[in-house]
Design a protein around this motif. Structure first.
Motif, short mmCIF file in Angstrom:
data_model
loop_
_atom_site.label_atom_id
_atom_site.label_comp_id
_atom_site.label_asym_id
_atom_site.label_seq_id
_atom_site.Cartn_x
_atom_site.Cartn_y
_atom_site.Cartn_z
N GLU A 115 0.82 -1.20 0.00
CA GLU A 115 0.00 0.00 0.00
C GLU A 115 0.86 1.25 0.00
O GLU A 115 0.58 2.22 -0.73
N LEU A 116 1.90 1.26 0.81
CA LEU A 116 2.78 2.43 0.86
C LEU A 116 3.47 2.65 -0.48
O LEU A 116 3.61 3.79 -0.94
N ILE A 117 3.92 1.57 -1.10
CA ILE A 117 4.59 1.68 -2.39
C ILE A 117 3.64 2.28 -3.43
O ILE A 117 3.98 3.25 -4.12
N ASP A 118 2.44 1.69 -3.54
CA ASP A 118 1.51 2.07 -4.60
C ASP A 118 0.83 3.41 -4.37
O ASP A 118 0.56 4.14 -5.33
N PHE A 119 0.54 3.75 -3.11
CA PHE A 119 -0.30 4.91 -2.84
C PHE A 119 0.42 6.08 -2.17
O PHE A 119 -0.16 7.16 -2.02
N VAL A 120 1.67 5.89 -1.75
CA VAL A 120 2.42 6.99 -1.15
C VAL A 120 3.74 7.23 -1.90
O VAL A 120 3.93 8.28 -2.51
N PHE A 121 4.64 6.26 -1.85
CA PHE A 121 5.98 6.50 -2.35
C PHE A 121 6.05 6.68 -3.87
O PHE A 121 6.72 7.59 -4.36
N VAL A 122 5.38 5.82 -4.62
CA VAL A 122 5.39 5.99 -6.08
C VAL A 122 4.71 7.29 -6.50
O VAL A 122 5.28 8.06 -7.30
N PRO A 123 3.52 7.63 -5.97
CA PRO A 123 2.92 8.92 -6.35
C PRO A 123 3.76 10.13 -5.97
O PRO A 123 3.86 11.09 -6.73
N VAL A 124 4.37 10.10 -4.78
CA VAL A 124 5.21 11.23 -4.35
C VAL A 124 6.41 11.36 -5.28
O VAL A 124 6.77 12.47 -5.70
N ARG A 125 7.04 10.25 -5.61
CA ARG A 125 8.19 10.30 -6.53
C ARG A 125 7.78 10.80 -7.89
O ARG A 125 8.53 11.53 -8.57
N GLN A 126 6.57 10.44 -8.35
CA GLN A 126 6.08 10.94 -9.62
C GLN A 126 5.86 12.45 -9.57
O GLN A 126 6.21 13.17 -10.52
N ARG A 127 5.29 12.93 -8.48
CA ARG A 127 5.07 14.37 -8.33
C ARG A 127 6.40 15.13 -8.35
O ARG A 127 6.52 16.17 -9.00
N LEU A 128 7.38 14.60 -7.67
CA LEU A 128 8.67 15.27 -7.62
C LEU A 128 9.38 15.25 -8.97
O LEU A 128 10.12 16.18 -9.31
N SER A 129 9.14 14.22 -9.76
CA SER A 129 9.81 14.11 -11.05
C SER A 129 9.29 15.12 -12.07
O SER A 129 9.93 15.36 -13.09
#
Length: 243
Positions: A115-129
């Motif tokens: 859940e953290l990977i799919d809904f927190v860390f991946v989206p945050v990394r996408q936003r930062l990119s």
């Protein structure tokens, strides 16, 4: 509110305009507004949705099934996960490694790794990119903390019962995502070792008798599937890892 043309969005999200039109017309995944001249206009929310669609597809979900997943996620978890993402962004703005590590540990105690990977860390990394300036530094800080956290978690997992396996990145550029997928596998009862440098090809003959997981980041190509079948016929134990 800023609006972007389909060409601007295609360049920003690294996706073909033809694909964007298909997502809208054929699959109903996008609902851009129209200008007075009838041209599509996308806003920031549309761009975030496009990135989310890409994430599902890159995880191996057929495009025809993405809409149902988007709606389910929006109804059940949108508010909660959005708040978690904002919490992570707030911590990152301090650029304080110790606080960032503590936040990652706290989230890991509250939520499952997948859940953290799919809904927190991946989206945050996408936003930062999406930002080419300070956000890139924040993303690099986050990546370092995530890899450190995953490495410690993999070490702790080996103290419990489980089977050994090696995770190999095949034709990928995102090394941090490779470590995140190692974390996901470790929560499924595997003692995961990570081949930290992605390869052009897995070379299973170098790892005789070992269980190998292969992460391609996208749905495996026909050529990759053919090679996997060939290696299976030779007696090697390889599996495409698809969350």
């Amino acid at each position: 509110m800023a609006f972007y043309s389909i060409g601007d969005v295609a360049e920003r999200c690294d996706i073909n305009p033809v694909t964007l039109r298909a997502w809208q017309r054929r699959y109903g995944l996008l609902k851009p507004q129209r200008s007075e001249g009838g041209h599509r206009q996308f806003d920031e929310e549309d761009i975030q949705r496009i990135e989310e669609i890409k994430r599902w597809i890159q995880s191996g979900v057929p495009v025809g099934k993405v809409k149902a997943l988007l709606e389910k996620t929006k109804v059940q978890t949108y508010d909660d996960w959005t708040s978690r993402q904002e919490e992570m962004m707030s911590v990152l703005r301090f650029a304080h490694p110790a606080k960032l590590r503590a936040k990652i540990v706290a989230l890991s105690r509250e939520h499952a790794a997948s859940e953290l990977i799919d809904f927190v860390f991946v989206p945050v990394r996408q936003r930062l990119s999406l930002d080419h300036n300070t956000a890139r530094i924040m993303c690099s800080l986050l990546d370092g903390a995530l890899i450190e956290h995953v490495a410690l978690t993999l070490s702790e997992t080996r103290k419990k019962a489980g089977k050994d396996a090696l995770l190999i990145g095949w034709d990928i550029d995102d090394r941090t995502r490779l470590w995140l997928e190692a974390w996901r596998l470790s929560q499924q009862g595997w003692h995961i070792a990570v081949l930290a440098e992605p390869l052009d090809g897995p070379r299973p003959e170098l790892f005789p008798g070992q269980q190998l997981f292969v992460w391609t980041g996208l749905t495996p190509t026909r050529r990759q599937q053919e090679l996997l079948q060939h290696w299976h016929e030779q007696g090697y134990s390889l599996t495409f890892h698809q969350p």
